[in-house]
Design an enzyme around this catalytic site. Sequence first.
Site, PDB file in Angstrom:
ATOM      1  NE  ARG A  67      19.915  14.394  -2.044  1.00 43.50           N
ATOM      2  CZ  ARG A  67      20.449  13.771  -1.013  1.00 43.50           C
ATOM      3  NH1 ARG A  67      20.782  12.510  -1.129  1.00 43.50           N
ATOM      4  NH2 ARG A  67      20.675  14.399   0.105  1.00 43.50           N
ATOM      5  NE  ARG A 123       5.210 -12.782   1.131  1.00 42.78           N
ATOM      6  CZ  ARG A 123       5.820 -12.240   0.096  1.00 42.78           C
ATOM      7  NH1 ARG A 123       5.120 -11.771  -0.913  1.00 42.78           N
ATOM      8  NH2 ARG A 123       7.127 -12.162   0.049  1.00 42.78           N
ATOM      9  CG  HIS A 174      -3.125 -15.446   7.101  1.00 41.69           C
ATOM     10  ND1 HIS A 174      -3.741 -15.578   5.885  1.00 41.69           N
ATOM     11  CD2 HIS A 174      -2.188 -16.426   7.163  1.00 41.69           C
ATOM     12  CE1 HIS A 174      -3.213 -16.606   5.245  1.00 41.69           C
ATOM     13  NE2 HIS A 174      -2.266 -17.140   5.990  1.00 41.69           N
ATOM     14  N   PRO A 227       0.831  -1.215   0.000  1.00 39.88           N
ATOM     15  CG  PRO A 227      -0.601  -1.482   1.798  1.00 39.88           C
ATOM     16  CD  PRO A 227       0.636  -2.022   1.183  1.00 39.88           C
ATOM     17  CD  GLU A 228       2.818   3.182  -4.319  1.00 37.49           C
ATOM     18  OE1 GLU A 228       2.915   4.370  -4.640  1.00 37.49           O
ATOM     19  OE2 GLU A 228       3.040   2.256  -5.120  1.00 37.49           O
TER      20      GLU A 228
END
Length: 275
Positions: free
Chosen positions: A156, A117, A98, A2-3
């Site tokens: 950068r 996971r 889970h 998820p972002e």
Amino acid sequence: MPELPEVETIARGLHARVRGKRIAKVHIAWQRTVDARSLPLSELVGKQITGVGRIGKYVAIQLSGGFTLAVHLRMTGQLLVGSLERRYDSSGTGDRKHERARITFADASVLAFFDARKFGRMRLLHGDVVAQLGVGRDPLDPQLTADDLKEMLAGRRTPTKVWLLDQHRLSGIGNIYASEALFYAGIRPRRAAGKLTAIERSALLKSLRRVLRRAIRFGGSSLNDYVDSEGKQGGFQKQFAVYGRLGLPCLQCRGPVRRIVLAQRSTFYCSTCQR
Ligand SMILES: [Zn+2]
């Protein structure tokens, strides 16, 4: 993983459903779900949830007494609200085996953390949470300007796409939204971050905000395990301009969308529209 838009969607859903609830019991089914730096989760008992927000990619559950429970969902983490008697939703998520942690409220409802996971982490903090989590500026923060971006990018040499994924600079952006924002900004993913022009930096900030806000309106993108606090999938995966569209026609020029690998991550772009 998820972002920002997915975490924002989860946080808003939780805010509506658990704000005001008092914690009666905490059960940790898998100890490593709790970050090693966390205050003991037993501190949660008796605290009231004052709100749920987002810090970068963390769901930030705010509690009475100045505490915050920060949850990072990583690959497969899900935060679901329900009752112990019934399943959390009808979509097949919320499989009991889970379940890694469960918070039971005084009204007997529960907030459970599921994680197939096991990469997800919970951390209880007190005080200045943003600094302790080491999270960078939020792209949706209205105080953030193109001038700030100039300062952050100066010198950068990293490809802009890779720079965007660094959570200590700008927070919340991951693989999907970095590719999408660079497409709308007309910037090639490989371009050195410090070499962007003033116009490109403005375009990048604008595109990031546009893509992230649109994705929030669609409830985020569901590619793997992401569901909101009610177990529902997002819809933004159908709106991608370049992400996952290798070989398909670019929405602007009809040329084929290309894929390269940067920092081990698939990166999608259009070689005509992005320079
Ligand atoms: Zn194109």
